[in-house]
Design a protein around this motif. Structure first.
Motif, PDB file in Angstrom:
ATOM      1  N   THR A   1      69.991 -45.175 -13.344  1.00 26.24           N
ATOM      2  CA  THR A   1      69.886 -46.309 -12.437  1.00 26.24           C
ATOM      3  C   THR A   1      70.526 -47.550 -13.051  1.00 26.24           C
ATOM      4  O   THR A   1      71.236 -48.295 -12.374  1.00 26.24           O
ATOM      5  CB  THR A   1      68.408 -46.606 -12.108  1.00 26.24           C
ATOM      6  OG1 THR A   1      67.765 -45.396 -11.746  1.00 26.24           O
ATOM      7  CG2 THR A   1      68.302 -47.594 -10.973  1.00 26.24           C
TER       8      THR A   1
ATOM      9  N   LEU B   1      72.901 -47.640 -15.288  1.00 31.27           N
ATOM     10  CA  LEU B   1      74.358 -47.447 -15.279  1.00 31.27           C
ATOM     11  C   LEU B   1      74.922 -47.693 -13.890  1.00 31.27           C
ATOM     12  O   LEU B   1      75.979 -48.315 -13.740  1.00 31.27           O
ATOM     13  CB  LEU B   1      74.697 -46.030 -15.701  1.00 31.27           C
ATOM     14  CG  LEU B   1      74.813 -45.845 -17.188  1.00 31.27           C
ATOM     15  CD1 LEU B   1      75.003 -44.380 -17.500  1.00 31.27           C
ATOM     16  CD2 LEU B   1      75.981 -46.642 -17.709  1.00 31.27           C
ATOM     17  N   ALA B   2      74.208 -47.187 -12.887  1.00 34.30           N
ATOM     18  CA  ALA B   2      74.675 -47.398 -11.521  1.00 34.30           C
ATOM     19  C   ALA B   2      74.742 -48.890 -11.233  1.00 34.30           C
ATOM     20  O   ALA B   2      75.687 -49.365 -10.582  1.00 34.30           O
ATOM     21  CB  ALA B   2      73.736 -46.705 -10.537  1.00 34.30           C
ATOM     22  N   LEU B   3      73.769 -49.632 -11.699  1.00 30.29           N
ATOM     23  CA  LEU B   3      73.770 -51.075 -11.475  1.00 30.29           C
ATOM     24  C   LEU B   3      74.981 -51.719 -12.133  1.00 30.29           C
ATOM     25  O   LEU B   3      75.618 -52.606 -11.561  1.00 30.29           O
ATOM     26  CB  LEU B   3      72.483 -51.706 -12.028  1.00 30.29           C
ATOM     27  CG  LEU B   3      72.362 -53.226 -11.839  1.00 30.29           C
ATOM     28  CD1 LEU B   3      72.403 -53.591 -10.376  1.00 30.29           C
ATOM     29  CD2 LEU B   3      71.070 -53.733 -12.469  1.00 30.29           C
TER      30      LEU B   3
ATOM     31  N   ILE C   1      77.931 -50.270 -12.834  1.00 28.20           N
ATOM     32  CA  ILE C   1      79.134 -49.906 -12.088  1.00 28.20           C
ATOM     33  C   ILE C   1      79.188 -50.688 -10.781  1.00 28.20           C
ATOM     34  O   ILE C   1      80.226 -51.197 -10.366  1.00 28.20           O
ATOM     35  CB  ILE C   1      79.151 -48.395 -11.820  1.00 28.20           C
ATOM     36  CG1 ILE C   1      79.209 -47.634 -13.146  1.00 28.20           C
ATOM     37  CG2 ILE C   1      80.317 -48.018 -10.936  1.00 28.20           C
ATOM     38  CD1 ILE C   1      79.138 -46.140 -13.003  1.00 28.20           C
ATOM     39  N   PHE C   2      78.026 -50.796 -10.143  1.00 28.33           N
ATOM     40  CA  PHE C   2      77.935 -51.532  -8.893  1.00 28.33           C
ATOM     41  C   PHE C   2      78.293 -52.989  -9.113  1.00 28.33           C
ATOM     42  O   PHE C   2      79.054 -53.583  -8.337  1.00 28.33           O
ATOM     43  CB  PHE C   2      76.505 -51.407  -8.358  1.00 28.33           C
ATOM     44  CG  PHE C   2      76.300 -52.029  -7.019  1.00 28.33           C
ATOM     45  CD1 PHE C   2      75.655 -53.242  -6.886  1.00 28.33           C
ATOM     46  CD2 PHE C   2      76.753 -51.385  -5.885  1.00 28.33           C
ATOM     47  CE1 PHE C   2      75.458 -53.807  -5.648  1.00 28.33           C
ATOM     48  CE2 PHE C   2      76.555 -51.946  -4.634  1.00 28.33           C
ATOM     49  CZ  PHE C   2      75.912 -53.163  -4.515  1.00 28.33           C
TER      50      PHE C   2
END
Lengths: 352, 313, 556
Positions: free
Chosen positions: B99, B101-103, B105-106
């Protein structure tokens, strides 16, 4: 549920993306179409998609194995870089070796390079109990500096106008962009073969069983005769090797030379692929294709609808958000039929 | 090596240290509560672009207040983006590493998207806190010549240290990170406390990001935080999760980063610039090994770090 | 509603002074008013309290009365509903139906803080402690009121003095013994000046001497007017400590009685609701050559909180059942790990299997030679909750039952094996594909035991074979163990349940602080002697207390 949630995540992302783009001022639905659909329906884009998918799938297959054991290799990007450097290094070291010799050597060096870089977090974890998340992540940035140093110094292309980049690889040291007569890149073939290998490994082999057990219950794994340390080593080495393989394949077929733009973030995107594919080899294969579509589509959308290229990252992250959110549905099923967890030292069971 | 050179160097050190100090202080609180938020880089970028956008669009109307409002906007943006992470990780129990990491990248993508229209533009920046005769003095500027955010960062790290070790609320937060199930059985609201910690981390990360777009160079460029978020993460680890060591470590890292800058600029080949650039990360790994190896009594990593909260009741 | 006291006065009950809810009897022949004493209101009264969870009715129409200053036992097997009931009293969960009255007034206890405000304190079975923090910090965290550290320290010392307890406020919790950690929990509760103290299975981790000390503390507490609700299934303790007892079974109250007028056996029968069966053991047993031996087994402690094994020696002959008794935390799990191969011994000869030195062999190798083991913890150790029964069968049986070829597991063979276990041991499950988590404790334990026994081991080592298991399944497991031994295997049973060991075993030893006592022949030694051996010093109670304190406080 296992299959529905990834599909739902992709669809929801498309919907949400369209809305957000509209709000910001771009043509939302058109952007989504160009990003997600165009690459699939436009045949001359297929090679691009497959080319991008190959490294994602290869890396993610390795990551998924470790993730099943709850061993999180966040440093695939670093292993990818070091693998490529190792393979390229072999090429520079043996500049006159014939193709049939140098290619396997480079590939082997790539795999070993990635494994070596992954061995560091493995050693730190088994010897010092260091979190592999933190150590592998830190090493990515060290790998980046190694790359910068080499291409700006000892390995700088003498004919490159002082740009930080390696000399280009000779044809003997490169792979064709596609198998003759097809649009299929050699890297993709590797990806397909590896998918099948990993599928067999995870579903039927004792090793796959041991990995799943270590992830589900480490004490039970030990009781079952599986060594946790060995699992840490094997999964990290395998995922490191896979990342290194992807790295050298990229260097050999795509770019022909390594420059500052080489780290393309595949190592991180592969984490998304791994989760979207629910850690299952076939799922990972499909998820890799989907994310490759967004990469290619992102470039299309940039030219056609003028949204910045970086938006592909937004889509990818959003898909990951959705799949992580949907995890709760999968886990909830497991939770309500599980007995309440048992206390450690005495009799009373907390249920009822 | 003249005095002026040394002063210059020290000022640079303080400059590069401040954003990582801010971000790391926020992340320290988050991790002390038991949560690992890898999304620092993303939150910083969102804060950077938001602060810039606010200053750019409302600057003329706000006059002298513009930078302050912009930083506030950056903080709010940081909080909002951190909530994305918080809802997933806390309320839905998702994997914190993925999560976070996703943040990131986002955040990278979103900030590029929003910032697309601002590339190359500039905004008004902060006046220095102290009066010009002090701030401009060639010698004293090493202490007094900085923008407010620098002093804010220092105040924050002391405040956080005092909070964690001397207040009851800090004790409770540490307890939540140490053993969330026990804290829950006693009756402490584990999830709300973690939400608050994450929000605090988001605010500071956002402010740290705004330092890039408004103080270092008051203009916007894609991915301008250049990986500093990851250094902040390394710093938290390096500090052994202690505020005092965080402050010292931050300036240590700042020295390393400054060495990198000088090495790149002057090309002095004693050691390549990349060596200095890599050092913070290598040091963090070394410290991690030392801390983790010492076993339970020496360990300072919050025992629940990264594990989702699954109440037994 | 009849309370135990009035029922006693009614007289004429076959079971001593107990009233069984299933057979309500009117007091025939008692004329006139039952004398109503002008008493203080009941400290705690539960009226018709019920609670359901998905699929199970945890508490069904429970009535409970506790007087001021009374020590009231709450008895029942695992799954009877004791934990849930007490969670409702402490505000962790809310009742679906019924009423709770405290000091005569109806109350709604919405959370633990509200319970503490009323004056209800609870000492949990599993401590809510923060290992890396000091004793005083831990206590501060457990308190609702904001006291300065000076005030807290003063209060802390006051409680220690009033109840004659010993505890250093500056110690880090991770360095404390189990008994000391429980003391932190107790001090936390006492600082409340509680009017009702709930204790959930407090003695499962204490030595007999620590238990005595605890009882003294509780008696002092009761004499000052505090009521105590004491949850346990240890019948002999309840007899010595408690004034009244309420027995739960299947969520319902089945009896309320005076423990001093009962026997352990009669209370057990009320708890189980059936007559305890005798285990069928062949009387004249001949033992073969030694099959499983430990020789001078010494191992350092595996973790900070583990126990070092010191010079452990034992011999189990073919056909023999050997028991290892002891209080939790004295090295039982370490011993099992050493025997199973999860922990390697320092030398190969430290463990012998049918004469062969296996000490340096791993789990799989030992299993292939015929040494199987069953650890204490069902979930996460002996079995994987998220896996199917088939996968769990493959976990230990894949080699001995030949499920593997070319590194691949044959799914059909694995399924058949699991099905065999299910059938042979009457495991209540939907099939081999059922998840382990869907089985009840007893059924899962039967499956695990069956999985090992069907592998026809030469030697079997089990730890806590009937822990948290209903009486029916426990009996089946005991019988399976006896049958296995009768077929010539050696069985080593490590258990904290002395009664279980005395029923099953031919020989016994006691493990204490990692050391094993000399081997005793069951039938030639008394429980008291075993108890003292568990405490450490044979024959000298005060020295035992001293030594135990010392050794527990400074783990070696």
């Amino acid at each position: 549920m296992q299959v529905a949630t990834p599909i739902a995540s992709v669809l929801l992302t498309m919907l949400l993306g369209a809305i957000i783009f509209e709000l910001i001022g771009f043509d939302g639905p058109h952007a989504i179409y160009e990003t997600f659909i165009t690459p699939i329906v436009t045949s001359y884009k297929w090679q691009d998609v497959l080319t991008k998918a190959a490294p994602l799938i290869i890396i993610a297959l390795g990551l998924s194995l470790g993730n099943q054991a709850k061993i999180w290799n966040i440093g695939a990007e670093g292993q990818y870089i070091i693998g490529a450097l190792a393979g390229a290094g072999v090429a520079f070291f043996l500049p006159t070796a014939p193709g049939f010799l140098i290619i396997p050597l480079m590939i082997a060096a790539g795999v070993l390079g990635g494994m070596a870089w992954a061995a560091i977090p493995a050693w730190l974890k088994t010897r010092y109990n260091v979190s592999e998340v933190l150590s592998s992540l830190m090493l990515v940035y060290v790998a980046l500096q190694v790359l910068n140093y080499l291409i700006g110094g000892p390995w700088k292309d003498p004919n490159g106008h002082n740009f930080p980049q390696t000399p280009p690889l000779t044809p003997a040291e490169s792979l064709p962009n596609a198998l003759p007569g097809t649009v299929i890149p050699p890297g993709f073939v590797v990806a397909v073969v590896l998918t099948l290998v990993f599928w067999l490994l995870t579903s039927r082999s004792v090793y796959g069983f041991s990995v799943r057990t270590v992830g589900a219950a480490p004490s039970a794994a030990r009781y079952g005769g599986f060594d946790a340390s060995r699992t840490v080593w094997s999964t990290l080495l395998i995922s490191g090797g896979m990342a290194g393989l992807a790295g050298i394949l990229e260097a050999m077929s795509q770019l022909g030379q390594i420059n500052l733009g080489f780290p393309s973030g595949y190592g991180f995107t592969a984490i998304i692929v791994s989760f979207l594919g629910r850690l299952h080899p076939v799922g990972v294969f499909l998820a890799g294709l989907i994310l490759a579509v967004t990469y290619v589509g992102g470039q299309v959308a940039q030219t056609v609808v003028h949204v910045p290229n970086a938006t592909a990252g937004i889509f990818q992250a959003t898909m990951l958000f959705f799949i992580l959110a949907s995890d709760i549905l999968v886990r909830y099923r497991v939770r309500i039929i599980r007995e309440a967890p048992r206390p450690k030292a005495a009799t009373a069971e907390a249920s009822a | 090596m003249s005095l002026a050179f040394i002063i210059d160097a020290l000022v640079t050190v303080v400059g590069v240290t401040t954003p990582i100090l801010l971000a790391a202080t926020g992340e320290l609180v988050v991790e002390k509560s038991g949560v690992l938020n890898l999304g620092i880089e993303g939150m910083m970028l969102i804060g950077a672009v938001t602060g810039f956008a606010v200053a750019f669009n409302y600057g003329p109307d706000l006059g002298d207040w513009a930078p302050w409002v912009a930083v506030l906007g950056a903080a709010v943006a940081g909080v909002v983006s951190s909530m994305l992470f918080a809802v997933l990780a806390l309320s839905l129990g998702s994997n914190q590493v993925a999560t976070g990491l996703a943040l990131t990248i986002f955040g990278i993508g979103l900030s590029s998207l929003i910032g697309a229209g601002y590339v190359g533009m500039t905004v008004p920046s902060f006046d220095s806190v102290f009066p010009d005769w002090l701030a401009g003095d060639p010698f004293w500027r090493v202490l007094f010549g900085y923008s407010p955010l620098v002093y804010f960062a220092l105040i924050m790290v002391f405040a956080v240290g005092w909070f964690l070790n001397r207040t009851r609320a800090g004790l409770v937060l540490r307890a939540v990170g140490e053993n969330d199930n026990s804290a829950h059985s006693i009756g402490y609201p584990v999830i709300p406390i973690r939400y608050a910690a994450i929000a605090f981390g988001g605010a500071l990360a956002g402010i740290a990001g705004s330092y890039f777009s408004m103080v270092i160079t008051p203009m916007w460029a894609e991915q301008m935080t250049a990986g500093r978020g990851w250094i902040a993460l390394a710093l938290v680890v390096f500090s052994g999760w202690r505020a005092g060591r965080l402050l010292a470590g931050a300036y240590f890292f700042g020295i390393l980063m400054t060495l990198e800058l000088y090495a790149k600029a002057s090309g002095f080949s004693f050691l390549p610039s990349q060596f200095w650039a890599a050092m913070p990360y290598i040091m963090a790994v070394v410290v991690l090994a030392v801390i983790s190896a010492r076993g339970v009594t020496g360990s300072e990593a919050p025992a629940c770090l990264g594990r989702p909260f699954m109440p037994n009741a | 509603m009849q309370t135990p006291s009035t029922a006693g006065q009614a007289g004429g009950n076959r079971r001593g002074s107990c009233v069984s809810k299933s057979g309500r009897r009117m007091e025939a022949g008692k004329r006139g008013h039952v004398q109503v004493k002008a008493e203080a209101p009941l400290r705690l009264k539960l009226v018709g309290v019920s609670k359901s969870f998905p699929g199970v009715r945890a508490n069904d129409n429970v009535h409970l009365s506790v007087r001021p200053g009374e020590t009231h036992a709450l008895l029942g097997e695992n799954g009877a509903g004791k934990s849930t009931l007490v969670k409702m009293i402490y505000g962790v969960v809310a009742p679906d139906e019924g009423q709770i009255l405290f000091d005569g007034a109806p109350v709604r206890i919405s959370n633990p803080r509200a319970a503490r405000r009323l004056g209800i304190g609870m000492v949990f079975q599993h401590f809510s402690l923060f290992e890396a923090m000091t004793v005083l910090e831990n206590i501060s965290l457990g308190l609702d009121s904001r006291l300065s550290s000076r005030e807290l320290l003063a209060e802390f010392n006051r409680v220690l003095e009033t109840y004659h307890l010993k505890l250093d406020p500056r110690r880090i919790v991770s360095t404390l013994s189990v008994g000391e950690r429980q003391r932190i929990e107790i001090v936390r509760a006492l600082l409340l000046n509680p009017r009702l103290l709930i204790m959930d299975e407090p003695t499962s981790v204490l030595t007999p001497q620590e238990v005595e000390q605890l009882f003294e503390t509780l008696k002092r507490l009761a004499s000052s007017g505090c009521s105590i609700l004491y949850i346990s299934h240890k019948l002999h303790e309840i007899v010595s400590l408690c004034d009244t007892a309420t027995i739960l079974r299947g969520g319902k109250v089945v009896a309320a009685c005076d423990p001093k007028r009962e026997t352990s056996r009669s209370m057990a029968e009320m708890m189980i609701g059936a007559n305890l069966k005798e285990i069928a053991k062949p009387t004249a047993r001949v033992f073969g050559p030694p099959k499983l031996e430990a020789q001078g087994l010494t191992l350092p402690k595996p973790t900070e909180f583990g126990v070092a094994l010191r010079d452990v020696s034992l011999t189990v002959r073919a056909g023999e059942i050997f028991g290892v008794a002891g209080v939790a935390g004295n090295g039982q799990n370490e011993l099992l790990s050493a025997m199973s191969g999860e922990t390697l011994a320092p030398s190969a000869e430290a463990i012998l299997l049918a004469g062969e030195a296996v000490g340096r062999m791993g789990v799989t190798e030992r299993r292939n030679l015929g040494l199987c083991a069953v650890p204490e913890e069902r979930h996460g150790h002996a079995a994987v909750s998220e896996f199917s029964l088939t996968d769990n069968a493959s976990l230990t049986g894949r080699d001995r039952m030949e499920l593997v070829r070319f590194g691949l597991i044959d799914p059909d063979k694995a399924t058949n094996y699991a099905a065999e276990v299910i059938g042979a041991f009457t495991v209540k499950a939907t099939g081999p594909g059922a998840l382990a988590s869907s089985l009840s404790g007893g059924n899962l334990q039967k499956f695990i035991m069956g999985r090992e026994i069907l592998q026809r081991p030469e030697a079997l080592v089990v730890c806590q074979p009937t822990w948290g298991v209903d009486a029916g399944a426990a009996a089946a497991i005991h019988q399976a163990i006896v049958d296995l031994a009768a077929r010539g295997s050696a069985v080593l049973v490590i258990s904290q349940d002395l009664d279980e060991l005395l029923t099953l075993c031919d020989s016994m030893a006691v493990i204490n602080l990692g050391r094993l006592s000399k081997t005793l022949k069951v039938g030639e030694v008394s429980i008291e002697e075993i108890g003292l051996l568990m405490g450490g010093v044979h024959g000298d109670p005060s020295a035992t207390i001293e030594m135990t304190e010392h050794l527990h406080a400074h783990p070696i």
